[in-house]
Design an enzyme around this catalytic site. Structure first.
Site, PDB file in Angstrom:
ATOM      1  N   GLY A 146      64.108  40.818 -33.073  1.00  0.00           N
ATOM      2  CA  GLY A 146      62.812  40.924 -33.559  1.00  0.00           C
ATOM      3  C   GLY A 146      62.287  39.695 -32.715  1.00  0.00           C
ATOM      4  O   GLY A 146      61.059  38.843 -32.401  1.00  0.00           O
ATOM      5  N   HIS A 193      85.034  20.058 -26.522  1.00  0.00           N
ATOM      6  CA  HIS A 193      84.844  18.742 -26.329  1.00  0.00           C
ATOM      7  C   HIS A 193      83.462  18.436 -26.705  1.00  0.00           C
ATOM      8  O   HIS A 193      82.161  17.790 -26.498  1.00  0.00           O
ATOM      9  CB  HIS A 193      84.126  18.949 -24.362  1.00  0.00           C
ATOM     10  CG  HIS A 193      84.942  19.771 -24.063  1.00  0.00           C
ATOM     11  ND1 HIS A 193      86.351  20.819 -24.209  1.00  0.00           N
ATOM     12  CD2 HIS A 193      86.403  18.401 -22.725  1.00  0.00           C
ATOM     13  CE1 HIS A 193      86.837  20.247 -23.095  1.00  0.00           C
ATOM     14  NE2 HIS A 193      87.254  19.582 -22.608  1.00  0.00           N
ATOM     15  N   GLU A 223      76.208  32.288 -22.755  1.00  0.00           N
ATOM     16  CA  GLU A 223      76.818  32.229 -24.096  1.00  0.00           C
ATOM     17  C   GLU A 223      75.821  32.769 -25.156  1.00  0.00           C
ATOM     18  O   GLU A 223      76.689  33.074 -25.807  1.00  0.00           O
ATOM     19  CB  GLU A 223      76.332  29.955 -24.374  1.00  0.00           C
ATOM     20  CG  GLU A 223      77.601  29.777 -23.804  1.00  0.00           C
ATOM     21  CD  GLU A 223      77.163  29.674 -21.727  1.00  0.00           C
ATOM     22  OE1 GLU A 223      77.866  28.436 -21.501  1.00  0.00           O
ATOM     23  OE2 GLU A 223      75.960  29.791 -21.980  1.00  0.00           O
ATOM     24  N   GLN A 226      77.561  17.154 -20.660  1.00  0.00           N
ATOM     25  CA  GLN A 226      78.840  18.196 -21.414  1.00  0.00           C
ATOM     26  C   GLN A 226      78.889  17.718 -22.847  1.00  0.00           C
ATOM     27  O   GLN A 226      79.977  18.407 -23.174  1.00  0.00           O
ATOM     28  CB  GLN A 226      80.565  17.420 -20.815  1.00  0.00           C
ATOM     29  CG  GLN A 226      79.491  17.818 -18.992  1.00  0.00           C
ATOM     30  CD  GLN A 226      79.796  19.380 -18.916  1.00  0.00           C
ATOM     31  OE1 GLN A 226      80.287  20.203 -18.668  1.00  0.00           O
ATOM     32  NE2 GLN A 226      77.962  19.318 -17.879  1.00  0.00           N
ATOM     33  N   SER A 233      52.406  49.273 -30.769  1.00  0.00           N
ATOM     34  CA  SER A 233      53.475  50.008 -30.667  1.00  0.00           C
ATOM     35  C   SER A 233      54.596  50.443 -30.695  1.00  0.00           C
ATOM     36  O   SER A 233      55.880  50.551 -29.976  1.00  0.00           O
ATOM     37  CB  SER A 233      54.485  48.326 -30.879  1.00  0.00           C
ATOM     38  OG  SER A 233      53.769  47.002 -30.575  1.00  0.00           O
ATOM     39  N   HIS A 289      47.669  44.642 -29.818  1.00  0.00           N
ATOM     40  CA  HIS A 289      49.247  44.227 -29.644  1.00  0.00           C
ATOM     41  C   HIS A 289      49.471  43.564 -31.499  1.00  0.00           C
ATOM     42  O   HIS A 289      48.860  42.824 -31.640  1.00  0.00           O
ATOM     43  CB  HIS A 289      49.446  43.995 -29.349  1.00  0.00           C
ATOM     44  CG  HIS A 289      51.715  43.265 -29.594  1.00  0.00           C
ATOM     45  ND1 HIS A 289      51.863  44.117 -28.782  1.00  0.00           N
ATOM     46  CD2 HIS A 289      52.258  42.384 -29.969  1.00  0.00           C
ATOM     47  CE1 HIS A 289      53.328  43.739 -29.500  1.00  0.00           C
ATOM     48  NE2 HIS A 289      53.251  42.520 -29.791  1.00  0.00           N
ATOM     49  N   SER A 319      90.166  25.573 -21.004  1.00  0.00           N
ATOM     50  CA  SER A 319      90.275  23.594 -21.732  1.00  0.00           C
ATOM     51  C   SER A 319      89.578  24.259 -23.500  1.00  0.00           C
ATOM     52  O   SER A 319      90.421  23.361 -24.005  1.00  0.00           O
ATOM     53  CB  SER A 319      87.827  23.455 -21.347  1.00  0.00           C
ATOM     54  OG  SER A 319      88.358  22.980 -19.936  1.00  0.00           O
ATOM     55  N   HIS A 342      59.741  44.441 -33.670  1.00  0.00           N
ATOM     56  CA  HIS A 342      58.207  44.837 -33.692  1.00  0.00           C
ATOM     57  C   HIS A 342      57.500  46.228 -34.041  1.00  0.00           C
ATOM     58  O   HIS A 342      56.460  46.303 -35.014  1.00  0.00           O
ATOM     59  CB  HIS A 342      57.243  43.430 -32.977  1.00  0.00           C
ATOM     60  CG  HIS A 342      56.983  44.531 -32.015  1.00  0.00           C
ATOM     61  ND1 HIS A 342      58.771  43.985 -30.747  1.00  0.00           N
ATOM     62  CD2 HIS A 342      57.042  45.466 -31.010  1.00  0.00           C
ATOM     63  CE1 HIS A 342      58.031  44.369 -30.010  1.00  0.00           C
ATOM     64  NE2 HIS A 342      56.888  45.656 -29.468  1.00  0.00           N
ATOM     65  N   LYS A 401      50.854  51.913 -25.449  1.00  0.00           N
ATOM     66  CA  LYS A 401      50.844  52.245 -26.320  1.00  0.00           C
ATOM     67  C   LYS A 401      49.883  52.593 -26.954  1.00  0.00           C
ATOM     68  O   LYS A 401      48.190  52.699 -26.278  1.00  0.00           O
ATOM     69  CB  LYS A 401      50.234  50.217 -27.113  1.00  0.00           C
ATOM     70  CG  LYS A 401      51.035  49.506 -26.641  1.00  0.00           C
ATOM     71  CD  LYS A 401      50.708  47.895 -26.855  1.00  0.00           C
ATOM     72  CE  LYS A 401      52.371  47.266 -27.046  1.00  0.00           C
ATOM     73  NZ  LYS A 401      51.540  45.306 -27.426  1.00  0.00           N
TER      74      LYS A 401
END
Length: 455
Positions: free
Chosen positions: A119, A413, A364, A425, A36, A257, A343, A73, A243
């Site tokens: 990683g 919350h 997120e 929620q 790799s 791999h 909120s 990696h 590779k």
């Protein structure tokens, strides 16, 4: 090897050396990912010998470029780069993956030239977005963020969160290099060598996309040059590679791999590569530039809000008010939100300090990653969302701890108090989840005054 005079022959020799050292270091310990690393050697040889701007003697130089191996990696390649730059010795290179060595199987900031731990795939590019956001909108310095990506991790949704945010924020200081070597851990990737698929998707997200032969130094050179001229959009370089490149019994062979070259084949592999192992690259140091444009810590008087006995104020309201007060007293504080700022009440910070507020929308994983990236540039990020939704980014939080990232996560919350909204929620797992993160501090205020003090 000087950046001003380097050419095709020198690039070839350097790439071969990087391959040789990737094999030697991993074979020496009997573990690692040499094939790799070998696929990306040409890409990195051209980058470090001509385009990378970095002072290895001063890794905290604010004008340094940032090089992030999202495909962590491929650490044998990264450490071989450090050797070629004169940052580590050959003796240290050969401690790779051994007990007490700082050259771990996947990079961590225990090595001073590593910004963040990688990683766990799909995280380097989102973090690179955070570093690039800091460079363009906070530091306002000309450094570039170079991210080496693997094609297997392009299946991660977090990569496409990064693509969308990088385009939205017009991060022309971000260059992603896709090492399209076709083979994953157990089989061919979904797109194999279909570079047109990657290009079409990147362009649909608003990126500049360039497709090249990743083993042709002249094409690589032209692609990097074009990327540096790009304005108003990030660049993806889709590089078709193999590779195990350079060794006949390793090249484009499935099933290798994460497998080092065995002792019985190591010398044959090195003989095929046939390069010397003593090339040193004079990596260009950045121009002096203007340096840091902010002061860490308190730069003004901090006047936290307070409430009297009998006052009613939700803890999230106190959080917003305290965050705004903190923003006025500390110019290193930045805020991010998952498009729920009305909120979480981080909108109060956004209204007073819009230049230090970053909307991350409903993403997120990208929000936590951007916070980690900004912490690389010594900002103190406060990332806010519903506490329940941080569970989606848990692996990113875990990796942030490995990076030693100085970030604050604020989940509103929490608990069962929002019963009307239903269980989707409710944050019922967040305390246990966060307490399991190494080095974390979990704070749960009981009222508004305590919230302000804890912020």
């Amino acid at each position: 090897m000087n950046q001003d005079t380097v050419g095709t022959e020198q690039w070839h020799d350097l790439a071969q050396q990087l391959r040789v050292d990737s094999i030697r270091s991993s074979s020496g310990v009997g573990s690692g990912h040499p094939t790799s690393s070998m696929s990306a050697a040409d890409l990195i040889a051209v980058l470090m010998s001509k385009y990378l701007s970095y002072d290895f003697d001063d890794p905290e130089n604010p004008n340094n470029d940032h090089l992030i191996f999202s495909k962590g990696h491929a650490s044998p390649l990264l450490y071989s780069v450090y050797k070629a730059a004169g940052a580590i010795s050959d003796e240290e290179l050969m401690t790779f993956r051994t007990f007490h060595s700082r050259l771990q199987g996947h990079p961590t900031p225990q090595v001073p030239w590593v910004d963040v731990a990688t990683g766990s795939l799909g995280q380097g590019l989102p973090i690179g977005v955070g570093v690039a956001l800091a460079g363009k909108y906070l530091d306002k310095l000309p450094y570039r963020v170079w991210v080496l990506c693997g094609d297997s991790e392009m299946a991660e949704g977090s990569m496409w969160e990064a693509f969308q945010h990088a385009s939205y924020y017009k991060l022309d200081n971000l260059i992603a290099i896709l090492d399209m070597n076709r083979l994953g851990q157990t089989r061919e990737t979904m797109d194999g060598w279909n570079g047109d698929h990657y290009v079409a998707r990147a362009e649909a997200f608003g990126w500049n996309a360039i497709q090249i032969d990743g083993h042709d130094p002249e094409q690589i050179d032209e692609a990097y040059s074009e990327a540096l001229e790009q304005a108003g959009a990030p660049t993806l370089i889709v590089a078709k590679t193999k590779k195990g490149r350079g060794v006949s019994f390793l090249e484009d062979v499935d099933g290798l791999h994460g497998k080092p070259v065995g002792a019985d084949q190591e010398q044959a592999a090195l003989d095929e590569l046939g390069s010397t192992d003593d090339l040193l690259v004079e990596v260009r140091k950045p121009d002096p530039g203007s340096g840091e444009n902010f002061t860490a810590g308190l730069t003004g008087k901090l006047e936290l809000p307070t409430w009297e006995v009998g006052d009613e104020e939700a803890t999230r309201g106190a959080y917003g008010a305290a965050l705004k007060a903190l923003g006025g007293a500390r110019e290193d504080v930045v805020a991010l939100d998952g498009e729920v700022s009305n909120s979480t009440k981080s909108e109060e910070f956004a209204e007073d300090y819009p230049g230090r507020y970053f909307e991350m929308f409903i993403a997120e994983q990208q929000m936590v990653s951007a916070a980690v990236g900004m912490s690389v540039r010594h900002r103190v990020p406060f990332a806010s969302s519903f506490a329940a939704f941080f569970t989606r980014a848990y692996d990113f939080i875990r990796m942030a701890a490995i990076s030693g990232a100085n970030i604050r996560l604020s989940g509103s919350h929490a608990g069962v108090s929002i019963g009307e909204d239903g269980p989707s929620q409710m944050a019922l797992e967040d305390l246990a989840m966060m307490r399991a993160v190494h080095g974390s501090t979990v704070l749960q205020p009981c009222d508004a005054n305590q919230t302000a003090r804890l912020v």
